[in-house]
Enzyme design. Structure first.
Site, PDB file in Angstrom:
ATOM      1  N   LYS A  36       0.722  -1.434  -0.014  1.00  0.00           N
ATOM      2  CA  LYS A  36      -0.067   0.036  -0.107  1.00  0.00           C
ATOM      3  C   LYS A  36       0.858   1.309  -0.020  1.00  0.00           C
ATOM      4  O   LYS A  36       0.394   2.293  -0.585  1.00  0.00           O
ATOM      5  CB  LYS A  36      -0.748   0.115   1.272  1.00  0.00           C
ATOM      6  CG  LYS A  36      -0.244  -0.051   2.628  1.00  0.00           C
ATOM      7  CD  LYS A  36      -1.347  -0.012   3.545  1.00  0.00           C
ATOM      8  CE  LYS A  36      -0.893   0.197   5.006  1.00  0.00           C
ATOM      9  NZ  LYS A  36      -1.699   0.119   6.215  1.00  0.00           N
ATOM     10  N   ARG A  68      -8.170   0.527  16.714  1.00  0.00           N
ATOM     11  CA  ARG A  68      -8.633   0.812  15.069  1.00  0.00           C
ATOM     12  C   ARG A  68      -9.642  -0.170  14.736  1.00  0.00           C
ATOM     13  O   ARG A  68     -10.618  -0.140  15.484  1.00  0.00           O
ATOM     14  CB  ARG A  68      -7.270   0.877  14.425  1.00  0.00           C
ATOM     15  CG  ARG A  68      -7.462   1.726  12.937  1.00  0.00           C
ATOM     16  CD  ARG A  68      -6.411   1.622  12.237  1.00  0.00           C
ATOM     17  NE  ARG A  68      -6.129   0.404  11.304  1.00  0.00           N
ATOM     18  CZ  ARG A  68      -5.028   0.220  10.679  1.00  0.00           C
ATOM     19  NH1 ARG A  68      -4.343   1.170  10.305  1.00  0.00           N
ATOM     20  NH2 ARG A  68      -4.761  -0.987  10.000  1.00  0.00           N
TER      21      ARG A  68
END
Length: 373
Positions: free
Chosen positions: A36, A131
């Protein structure tokens, strides 16, 4: 050559992957390489695979599509919870995805049935980073619901550390994740093809003296790309830290006042110091800015210091000889700066040493010890 640009040494990425794959394989842990930060750049992904990564992981669907369009057919897992609006495309290009929401998993199952496929589901568990993640007490119920859905297959569980909350992946956390895998299998039957312990922050634990338990996968990006421990910033011995170099061009160089010259009837404003009082007054301005990079993530040469940046200017103060206009300056980057630079539309990427050696898929001797320095 055009600037700004990123120069990428593909051989160093391949080497870094090999260097970490060997010792982890000896401990029963596979490496899923995360692309990513480089926006799914196909050549960088191939270097990771040549270095021994078992598959790729991505957070953005557009990056996965870029990999597929370049001809990569290896397993790709989406590591950010899929968006409901993208489930059909996710099933089409990804073998599996990490999930936390039953509504999304149900939509993925329906999309898979429409495409006559079976999509793999890995359930993310909340282990303290706060998260994404299913609360541990809810994991068993969700696992059972996934098993009951046609079109999807429960492939395992995973956890995340040191991203939002900065919670480090300790041995106690890893044992707890292994226990959760055992508990869910005790309730639902064997399923855990993957128990993913986390990301590059897990390396000190994974290469230490602790038992790995059920952990058999790590998702590694920063460690491979930059050769550093993301928690401490320490270099990992035996790995390159300079696979990526940012090159930017000097557009102005001059001696300027240390403090801004302000003319204002407002004495409060006149006392404001908009630019820090620095040890130098020779300024270099480069043709990059916040739209291109994270300025604080750039390395500075001895005698240089970051003064500040705006959207399209980077200002450096220097005690060194002033470079002439048109001079190229080179910087190493941290993970934040690398991500932004690779995504910047005006930044060119140049590849070097893009030919795998005869033993590109060979892994390092598992007996070699990796250490943080």
């Amino acid at each position: 050559m055009s600037t700004p640009r990123i120069e990428v040494d593909i051989s160093k990425i391949r080497h870094n992957t090999q260097t970490v794959v060997g010792p982890l394989k000896a401990r029963g842990i596979c490496v899923t390489a995360v692309t990513k930060a480089v926006c799914g750049h196909p050549a960088i992904a191939r270097a990771m695979l040549d270095g021994g990564a078992s598959g790729l992981a991505e957070a953005r669907l557009s990056n996965v599509q870029r990999l597929r369009q370049a001809g990569l057919t290896c397993p790709v897992t989406l590591i950010r919870t899929p968006m409901l609006s993208q489930v059909d495309a996710v099933v089409h290009v990804c073998e599996a995805s990490y999930n936390t929401e039953m509504a999304v998993i149900t939509a993925l199952a329906a999309a898979a049935l429409r495409q006559n496929r079976v999509h793999g589901i890995i359930l993310m568990v909340e282990m303290g980073d706060l998260r994404e993640g299913i609360m541990p007490q809810d994991l068993g119920n969700m696992a059972q619901q996934v098993l009951d859905l046609p079109g999807v297959a429960l492939k395992g569980i995973g956890a995340n550390f040191a991203c939002l909350g900065g919670v480090a992946p300790t041995d106690a956390k890893m044992r707890a994740l292994s226990d959760l895998a055992n508990e869910v299998e005790g309730r639902c039957g064997p399923f855990s093809q993957t128990v993913s312990g986390g990301n590059s922050a897990n390396l000190p634990w994974a290469l230490g003296e602790f038992a790995t338990g059920r952990i058999n996968d790590l998702r590694l990006g920063e460690a491979i790309l930059l050769g550093v421990d993301p928690i401490t910033g320490d270099q990992i011995s035996g790995m390159f830290q300079d696979a990526f170099t940012l090159v930017a061009e000097v557009i102005e160089t001059d001696t300027k006042p240390v403090r801004p010259i302000l003319y204002s009837p407002d004495h409060t404003l006149a006392r404001m110091q908009l630019v820090p009082d620095t040890f130098d007054n020779t300024r270099i301005i480069l043709g990059i800015g916040h739209q291109d990079i994270d300025p604080v993530g750039l390395s500075m040469a001895p005698g240089d210091r970051l003064v500040g940046a705006t959207s399209d200017h980077l200002v450096i103060g220097t005690k060194n000889a002033s470079p002439s206009v048109g001079t190229e300056m080179r910087f190493e980057m941290n993970y934040s700066a690398l991500m932004r630079a690779m995504a910047a539309p005006d930044t060119q990427t140049n590849l070097h040493n893009d030919q795998p050696g005869p033993n590109a898929r060979a892994v390092q001797d598992p007996s070699r010890h990796l250490a943080l320095v």
